[in-house]
Enzyme design. Structure first.
Site, mmCIF file in Angstrom:
data_model
loop_
_atom_site.group_PDB
_atom_site.id
_atom_site.type_symbol
_atom_site.label_atom_id
_atom_site.label_comp_id
_atom_site.label_asym_id
_atom_site.label_seq_id
_atom_site.Cartn_x
_atom_site.Cartn_y
_atom_site.Cartn_z
ATOM 1 N N GLY A 189 0.829 -1.192 0.000
ATOM 2 C CA GLY A 189 0.000 0.000 0.000
ATOM 3 C C GLY A 189 0.870 1.251 0.000
ATOM 4 N N GLU A 407 -1.655 -9.994 4.947
ATOM 5 C CA GLU A 407 -1.058 -10.321 6.242
ATOM 6 C C GLU A 407 -1.014 -11.818 6.467
HETATM 7 C C1 LIG Z 1 1.051 3.994 15.704
HETATM 8 C C2 LIG Z 1 -0.404 3.781 15.525
HETATM 9 C C3 LIG Z 1 -0.716 2.347 15.075
HETATM 10 C C4 LIG Z 1 -2.129 2.269 14.564
HETATM 11 C C5 LIG Z 1 -2.532 0.853 14.257
HETATM 12 C C6 LIG Z 1 -4.003 0.828 14.049
HETATM 13 C C7 LIG Z 1 -4.420 -0.375 13.300
HETATM 14 C C8 LIG Z 1 -5.751 -0.162 12.688
HETATM 15 C C9 LIG Z 1 -6.221 -1.390 11.985
HETATM 16 C C10 LIG Z 1 -5.595 -1.535 10.621
HETATM 17 C C11 LIG Z 1 -6.298 -2.612 9.914
HETATM 18 C C12 LIG Z 1 -6.037 -2.962 8.683
HETATM 19 C C13 LIG Z 1 -4.888 -2.418 7.937
HETATM 20 C C14 LIG Z 1 -3.974 -3.568 7.562
HETATM 21 C C15 LIG Z 1 -3.246 -3.279 6.293
HETATM 22 C C16 LIG Z 1 -2.386 -4.455 5.955
HETATM 23 C C17 LIG Z 1 -1.975 -4.390 4.527
HETATM 24 C C18 LIG Z 1 -1.317 -5.698 4.161
HETATM 25 C C19 LIG Z 1 0.008 -5.891 4.383
HETATM 26 C C20 LIG Z 1 0.600 -7.178 3.987
HETATM 27 O O1 LIG Z 1 -0.028 -8.075 3.474
HETATM 28 S S1 LIG Z 1 2.259 -7.295 4.373
HETATM 29 C C21 LIG Z 1 2.749 -8.876 3.738
HETATM 30 C C22 LIG Z 1 2.138 -10.027 4.530
HETATM 31 N N1 LIG Z 1 2.710 -11.256 4.112
HETATM 32 C C23 LIG Z 1 2.651 -12.374 4.854
HETATM 33 O O2 LIG Z 1 2.024 -12.436 5.883
HETATM 34 C C24 LIG Z 1 3.432 -13.537 4.332
HETATM 35 C C25 LIG Z 1 2.926 -14.854 4.899
HETATM 36 N N2 LIG Z 1 4.005 -15.830 4.973
HETATM 37 C C26 LIG Z 1 4.698 -16.028 6.148
HETATM 38 O O3 LIG Z 1 4.472 -15.418 7.167
HETATM 39 C C27 LIG Z 1 5.755 -17.092 6.121
HETATM 40 O O4 LIG Z 1 6.161 -17.335 4.786
HETATM 41 C C28 LIG Z 1 5.247 -18.426 6.731
HETATM 42 C C29 LIG Z 1 5.008 -18.222 8.193
HETATM 43 C C30 LIG Z 1 3.988 -18.873 6.033
HETATM 44 C C31 LIG Z 1 6.295 -19.490 6.509
HETATM 45 O O5 LIG Z 1 7.514 -18.925 6.889
HETATM 46 P P1 LIG Z 1 8.816 -19.845 6.837
HETATM 47 O O6 LIG Z 1 9.983 -18.948 7.026
HETATM 48 O O7 LIG Z 1 8.772 -20.698 5.623
HETATM 49 O O8 LIG Z 1 8.670 -20.691 8.172
HETATM 50 P P2 LIG Z 1 8.249 -22.200 8.330
HETATM 51 O O9 LIG Z 1 9.324 -23.058 7.714
HETATM 52 O O10 LIG Z 1 6.842 -22.435 7.904
HETATM 53 O O11 LIG Z 1 8.313 -22.306 9.938
HETATM 54 C C32 LIG Z 1 9.601 -22.293 10.566
HETATM 55 C C33 LIG Z 1 9.384 -22.002 12.038
HETATM 56 O O12 LIG Z 1 9.149 -20.590 12.169
HETATM 57 C C34 LIG Z 1 7.976 -20.364 12.918
HETATM 58 N N3 LIG Z 1 7.387 -19.104 12.461
HETATM 59 C C35 LIG Z 1 6.981 -18.806 11.217
HETATM 60 N N4 LIG Z 1 6.513 -17.527 11.178
HETATM 61 C C36 LIG Z 1 6.653 -17.044 12.439
HETATM 62 C C37 LIG Z 1 6.332 -15.787 13.039
HETATM 63 N N5 LIG Z 1 5.776 -14.786 12.343
HETATM 64 N N6 LIG Z 1 6.603 -15.616 14.345
HETATM 65 C C38 LIG Z 1 7.144 -16.633 15.053
HETATM 66 N N7 LIG Z 1 7.472 -17.866 14.563
HETATM 67 C C39 LIG Z 1 7.211 -18.045 13.254
HETATM 68 C C40 LIG Z 1 7.119 -21.557 12.616
HETATM 69 O O13 LIG Z 1 6.127 -21.706 13.601
HETATM 70 C C41 LIG Z 1 8.167 -22.643 12.648
HETATM 71 O O14 LIG Z 1 8.464 -22.959 13.976
HETATM 72 P P3 LIG Z 1 8.831 -24.468 14.374
HETATM 73 O O15 LIG Z 1 10.031 -24.821 13.538
HETATM 74 O O16 LIG Z 1 7.647 -25.287 14.017
HETATM 75 O O17 LIG Z 1 9.088 -24.394 15.846
HETATM 76 C C1 LIG Z 2 -5.673 -5.490 -0.083
HETATM 77 C C2 LIG Z 2 -4.244 -6.014 -0.009
HETATM 78 C C3 LIG Z 2 -3.252 -5.223 0.548
HETATM 79 C C4 LIG Z 2 -1.931 -5.696 0.602
HETATM 80 N N1 LIG Z 2 -0.964 -4.886 1.126
HETATM 81 C C5 LIG Z 2 0.302 -5.332 1.142
HETATM 82 C C6 LIG Z 2 1.348 -4.495 1.670
HETATM 83 O O1 LIG Z 2 1.108 -3.362 2.074
HETATM 84 N N2 LIG Z 2 2.627 -4.961 1.675
HETATM 85 C C7 LIG Z 2 2.944 -6.220 1.220
HETATM 86 O O2 LIG Z 2 4.110 -6.602 1.249
HETATM 87 N N3 LIG Z 2 1.964 -7.054 0.716
HETATM 88 C C8 LIG Z 2 0.673 -6.625 0.671
HETATM 89 N N4 LIG Z 2 -0.309 -7.446 0.173
HETATM 90 C C9 LIG Z 2 0.048 -8.751 -0.398
HETATM 91 C C10 LIG Z 2 -0.361 -9.893 0.509
HETATM 92 O O3 LIG Z 2 0.437 -9.924 1.652
HETATM 93 C C11 LIG Z 2 -0.270 -11.218 -0.291
HETATM 94 O O4 LIG Z 2 -1.197 -11.173 -1.332
HETATM 95 C C12 LIG Z 2 -0.576 -12.400 0.635
HETATM 96 O O5 LIG Z 2 0.500 -12.595 1.525
HETATM 97 C C13 LIG Z 2 -0.843 -13.689 -0.169
HETATM 98 O O6 LIG Z 2 0.274 -14.038 -0.913
HETATM 99 P P1 LIG Z 2 0.130 -14.324 -2.483
HETATM 100 O O7 LIG Z 2 -0.584 -13.181 -3.067
HETATM 101 O O8 LIG Z 2 1.473 -14.693 -2.963
HETATM 102 O O9 LIG Z 2 -0.828 -15.592 -2.582
HETATM 103 P P2 LIG Z 2 -0.383 -17.094 -2.863
HETATM 104 O O10 LIG Z 2 0.390 -17.613 -1.702
HETATM 105 O O11 LIG Z 2 0.203 -17.198 -4.212
HETATM 106 O O12 LIG Z 2 -1.841 -17.793 -2.795
HETATM 107 C C14 LIG Z 2 -2.423 -18.428 -3.919
HETATM 108 C C15 LIG Z 2 -2.976 -19.777 -3.429
HETATM 109 O O13 LIG Z 2 -1.873 -20.620 -3.079
HETATM 110 C C16 LIG Z 2 -2.134 -21.246 -1.833
HETATM 111 N N5 LIG Z 2 -0.879 -21.566 -1.127
HETATM 112 C C17 LIG Z 2 0.248 -20.832 -1.082
HETATM 113 N N6 LIG Z 2 1.169 -21.413 -0.301
HETATM 114 C C18 LIG Z 2 0.614 -22.567 0.179
HETATM 115 C C19 LIG Z 2 1.054 -23.599 1.057
HETATM 116 N N7 LIG Z 2 2.288 -23.605 1.611
HETATM 117 N N8 LIG Z 2 0.191 -24.618 1.332
HETATM 118 C C20 LIG Z 2 -1.051 -24.631 0.805
HETATM 119 N N9 LIG Z 2 -1.535 -23.681 -0.051
HETATM 120 C C21 LIG Z 2 -0.706 -22.659 -0.348
HETATM 121 C C22 LIG Z 2 -2.931 -20.190 -1.061
HETATM 122 O O14 LIG Z 2 -3.686 -20.800 -0.007
HETATM 123 C C23 LIG Z 2 -3.842 -19.630 -2.157
HETATM 124 O O15 LIG Z 2 -4.995 -20.441 -2.263
HETATM 125 C C24 LIG Z 2 -1.628 -6.988 0.100
HETATM 126 C C25 LIG Z 2 -2.635 -7.796 -0.443
HETATM 127 C C26 LIG Z 2 -3.942 -7.313 -0.504
HETATM 128 C C27 LIG Z 2 -5.033 -8.185 -1.096
#
Ligand SMILES: CCCCCCCCCC/C=C\CCCCC/C=C/C(=O)SCCNC(=O)CCNC(=O)[C@H](O)C(C)(C)COP(=O)(O)OP(=O)(O)OC[C@H]1O[C@@H](n2cnc3c(N)ncnc32)[C@H](O)[C@@H]1OP(=O)(O)O
Ligand SMILES: Cc1cc2nc3c(=O)[nH]c(=O)nc-3n(C[C@H](O)[C@H](O)[C@H](O)COP(=O)(O)OP(=O)(O)OC[C@H]3O[C@@H](n4cnc5c(N)ncnc54)[C@H](O)[C@@H]3O)c2cc1C
Length: 634
Positions: A189, A407
C-alpha cells in the site's frame, strides 16, 4: 420551534422498554466509560469538520480523483492530530481502521501503511540508533513509509522472495536489486504514489552466503520533488539494514530468525479488531433495516410483518450479532497476549513467541473468514437495497475479505497453526494457549448440553482433531512417505484441527469474559443468551467435528437445535437495542439502510438523486449511440 426528529415508528417501538443499560455495553466494548467519552469527543472533533465531507459520493469520481480526494482528507486529518482531544495514538488508531477513519476516508487511507506497518517495523526491529534517526522523522511526517515485502512472484513464501540485498564490505553498503520481473515489489500500500521511503524485505547476502529475509530501509523518492530516485525501478542503492546484524562486516545471527516477521504478527493481531468493527457496522445496518422493512405475509390477512420477525431472518442476523461480541473479546485477549509476549521478547525471553504466532495466525484467519461470510449474509438479508453501492455493504465486504488474503493468506496461516498444534501435542511442551493439548483429556465422555458441557465438547473436538491429523501423518510415515509429502496429504485434517483450536479460543474467551466481567444482571442475561446462541450455532454448523471426537448423539443435536431456535426468539426483541449499544454514528455506518432514525426510503431516494446520470432526463450518449441504433432498422 425545534424541528421534530423523525424516528421510524417500528424502530421507535423496538427501542421502548429496553431491559438493559445500552451504555453499559457501549462502555464494555470501548474499554470503559472514560474511553467512550474520549471516543465521542474525537468523533465530534473529526466529523464536525466540513472540509472532511465529500462534495460528491466517491463512487462517481475517477480513479485519480478518488486518490487525490482521499489524500487531501488524509493530510487534513494529520494536521488535526495535534489538536485532537484524544491524544496522538488513540486518534491514530481510530483514524487508521474501519471505524472513524472509514467515515472520512471511504476508499482507504493513503497514509495507513505508514502508521500500521512502517512505524511498527521501525519500533519492532530498528536498533536504538536507527529509531533515534527515523522514528521522529516518521512521526513528524517528514517521511512517508510503506512496508514492501510482497513481490509479483511471491507473497506467501517469504523464504522465496527474490529481492536481494548484497553487503559490500569495501563500501560497507548494501546493494538491493530486483533480479527479475517476478521480483518486483507488488501490492505494498502507498508504494505507487504516496510513500517516499519503504521498509523493504530482501534476502541478505554477505560473503556469498544467503542469510534469509531481512528488513531494509530504502528511500524511494526525492523528498523535495517526490521523483523516484535514479534506478529505483530495478536497482536500489544505499539501503540500510534495519536491526543491523552486520557487525564490522560479519553477520551475527538474530536469536530467532522469525523476529524479522514481527511486523506481520502485530498487524494480524490488530486486524482481528478491525474486521470485528466492520462486522459490527454490517450487523447494525442489516438489523435496523430488517426492523424497518416490512414484506410479504406472515399471518394471512395481517399487515406485512417486519422481516426481522421471520425466524429465517433471525437465523441470518443473530449469529453475526453474537459474533461481534465473541470476536471482540477474543481480540482483546490476543492483544493482551501480544503485549506480554512483546515485552518478554524485548527482554530476550522468546518463550511466548510460538504461542503468539500460533494464536495470531488462528484468530486472524478465523475472524477474517467468519466476518467476511457474515457480512455477505448481512448484505443478502437486505435484499436488493443491500446490493446498492450506497448500502455500504460492497465496501465493507471488500475491506473484510481483503483481510482473508493480506497479512498471510488464511490457508497458509491455518497450516502454520496446525504445525504449532502438532508440535505442542507431540512434544507435550509449552503451549500456554493450547494447555488442553498437554496431557490426556480427563473426565467422563458423556455429553451435557449446559454451557460448560458445550465448552468441554469444543475442547474434545480441538484435541481430537489434532490427534486425527497426527494419526494421518503417522499413517503416511508408515507407508514410507517423506515428511513434506505426509504433511501435504494431511492438509485437510490439519486445517480442520487448526480451525477447531481457533474456535475453542473464541468460545472460551466469550465464556470466561462473562464469568469475570463486572456486569449488571440484565446485561449479563442478554450477553449470556448471545454467548449460548453463538457456541450452539458453531457446534451445529460443524457437528461432524463433534460427532467424530465426542459421544455427541442425535438426541443431543436435536436438543441443541431446539435450544438454538428458542434463543433466536429470546434475543429477537433486543436486536435493535443491542446494535444501538455499538454506538456507531450514521457517518461511520455510511448507509441509508442503517441510519439511527430508520428513514430508509427517503435516504435511498436522496442517494440515487446524487448520481450524475440523474442530473438530466436524457444523457448525451442517447444522441451518440442509442438514437442512431433506433433509426438503423437493423
Ligand atoms: C502507531 C499507531 C498504530 C495504529 C494501528 C491501528 C491499526 C488499525 C487497523 C488496521 C487494519 C487494517 C490495515 C492492515 C493493512 C495491511 C496491509 C497488508 C500488508 C501485507 O499483506 S504485508 C505482507 C504479509 N505477508 C505475509 O504475511 C506472508 C505470509 N508468509 C509467512 O508469514 C511465512 O512465509 C510463513 C510463516 C507462512 C512461513 O515462513 P517460513 O519462514 O517458511 O517458516 P516455516 O518453515 O513455515 O516455519 C519455521 C518455524 O518458524 C515459525 N514461524 C513462522 N513464522 C513465524 C512468526 N511470524 N513468528 C514466530 N514464529 C514463526 C514456525 O512456527 C516454525 O516454527 P517451528 O520450527 O515449528 O518451531
Ligand atoms: C488489499 C491487499 C493489501 C496488501 N498490502 C500489502 C502491503 O502493504 N505490503 C505487502 O508486502 N503485501 C501486501 N499485500 C500482499 C499480501 O500480503 C499477499 O497477497 C498475501 O500474503 C498472499 O500471498 P500471495 O498473493 O502470494 O498468494 P499465494 O500464496 O500465491 O496464494 C495463492 C494460493 O496458493 C495457496 N498456497 C500458497 N502457499 C501454500 C502452502 N504452503 N500450502 C497450501 N496452499 C498454499 C494459497 O492458499 C492460495 O490459495 C496486500 C494484499 C492485498 C489483497
Amino acid at each position: 420551534m425545534s424541528k421534530e426528529i423523525y424516528e421510524n415508528p417500528d424502530l421507535k417501538k423496538e427501542r421502548q422498554n429496553c431491559p438493559f443499560n445500552k451504555e453499559e455495553i457501549t462502555h464494555l466494548l470501548d474499554g470503559g466509560k472514560e474511553k467512550t467519552i474520549e471516543r465521542k469527543q474525537l468523533e465530534n472533533y473529526i466529523l464536525s469538520d466540513e472540509q472532511l465531507k465529500d462534495a460528491v459520493p466517491m463512487e462517481y469520481l475517477s480513479h485519480a480523483d478518488k486518490y487525490a480526494e482521499e489524500l487531501r482528507k488524509a493530510c487534513l486529518l494529520m494536521h488535526k492530530l495535534a489538536d485532537s482531544p484524544a491524544g496522538q495514538v488513540p486518534t491514530l488508531r481510530a483514524l487508521m481502521g474501519a471505524g472513524l477513519g472509514s467515515a472520512v476516508l471511504k476508499e482507504g487511507n493513503p497514509l495507513a501503511l505508514h502508521y500500521v506497518m512502517f512505524i511498527p517495523a521501525l519500533m519492532g526491529q530498528g536498533t536504538i540508533d536507527q529509531q533515534a534517526k527515523w522514528l521522529e522523522k516518521a512521526y513528524n511526517l517528514n517521511m512517508i513509509g510503506t512496508y514492501a515485502q510482497t513481490e509479483l512472484g511471491h507473497g506467501t513464501f517469504l523464504r522465496g522472495l527474490e529481492t536481494r540485498a548484497t553487503y559490500d564490505p569495501k563500501t560497507q553498503e548494501f546493494i538491493l536489486e530486483s533480479p527479475s520481473l517476478t521480483a518486483y515489489k507488488w501490492w505494498p500500500g502507498s508504494l505507487g504514489k504516496t510513500a517516499n521511503y519503504a521498509v523493504v524485505m530482501a534476502q541478505l547476502y554477505t560473503k556469498g552466503k544467503c542469510e534469509g529475509t531481512h528488513p531494509f530501509m530504502v528511500q524511494l523518492r526525492d523528498e523535495e520533488t517526490h521523483e523516484p530516485l535514479p534506478g529505483i525501478v530495478n536497482m536500489w542503492l544505499n539501503p540500510v539494514c534495519i536491526s543491523s546484524y552486520i557487525h564490522y562486516g560479519t553477520y551475527v545471527k538474530p536469536t530467532n530468525s522469525k523476529l524479522s516477521y514481527a511486523t506481520m504478527v502485530f498487524v494480524r493481531v490488530v486486524v482481528c479488531q478491525d474486521v470485528t468493527t466492520n462486522l459490527r457496522k454490517a450487523v447494525t445496518i442489516a438489523t435496523r433495516y430488517s426492523c424497518v422493512r416490512r414484506q410479504s405475509e406472515l399471518k394471512p390477512g395481517d399487515r406485512e410483518p417486519q422481516v426481522m420477525d421471520y425466524q429465517a431472518q433471525q437465523n441470518k442476523l443473530l449469529p453475526p450479532l453474537a459474533a461481534t461480541f465473541a470476536f471482540q473479546l477474543a481480540a482483546d485477549h490476543l492483544w493482551n497476549l501480544y503485549h506480554t509476549a512483546n515485552n518478554n521478547i524485548e527482554q530476550g525471553d522468546l518463550e511466548l513467541l510460538p504461542d503468539l504466532h500460533g494464536l495470531s495466525c488462528a484468530l486472524k484467519a478465523l475472524c477474517s473468514s467468519e466476518a467476511a461470510n457474515f457480512v455477505e449474509v448481512c448484505r443478502q438479508s437486505c435484499g436488493g437495497h443491500g446490493y446498492m453501492s450506497c448500502s455500504n455493504f460492497p465496501r465493507i465486504y471488500g475491506q473484510v475479505t481483503a483481510a482473508e488474503t493480506y497479512e498471510g493468506e488464511n490457508t497458509v496461516l491455518w497450516l502454520q497453526v496446525a504445525r504449532y498444534l502438532v508440535k505442542t501435542r507431540k512434544e507435550q511442551s509449552g503451549g500456554l494457549s493450547v494447555k488442553y493439548l498437554i496431557g490426556e483429556e480427563k473426565g467422563p465422555k458423556t455429553v451435557d448440553t449446559t454451557l460448560e458441557g458445550i465448552v468441554k465438547l469444543y475442547r474434545r473436538a480441538a484435541v481430537g482433531l489434532v490427534d486425527v491429523a497426527i494419526a494421518e501423518l503417522d499413517k503416511s510415515g508408515r507407508k514410507g512417505e517423506a515428511p513434506h509429502d505426509a504433511w501435504n496429504h494431511a492438509a485437510v485434517y490439519l486445517i480442520k484441527a487448526a480451525q477447531a483450536h481457533a474456535r475453542l479460543f473464541v468460545v472460551e474467551s466469550f465464556v470466561d469474559s462473562l464469568k469475570e466481567g463486572k456486569l449488571s444482571a440484565p446485561v449479563r442475561t442478554v450477553l449470556s443468551q448471545l454467548c449460548e446462541l453463538f457456541i450452539i450455532y458453531w457446534l451445529l454448523e460443524r457437528s461432524g467435528d463433534f460427532f467424530l471426537c465426542s459421544n455427541l448423539t442425535k438426541q443431543d443435536l436435536l436438543l441443541l437445535n431446539s435450544k438454538y431456535v428458542e434463543l433466536l426468539a429470546a434475543i429477537r426483541p433486543q436486536a435493535v437495542n443491542l446494535v444501538d449499544s455499538f454506538d456507531l454514528r450514521d457517518e461511520v455506518l455510511n448507509s441509508p439502510l442503517g441510519c439511527w432514525d430508520g428513514n430508509v426510503y427517503q435516504r435511498l431516494f436522496d442517494e440515487a438523486a446524487k448520481s450524475p446520470l440523474n442530473q438530466s432526463n436524457v444523457h448525451e450518449s442517447f444522441h451518440k449511440y442509442l438514437k442512431p441504433l433506433l433509426k438503423s432498422n437493423l
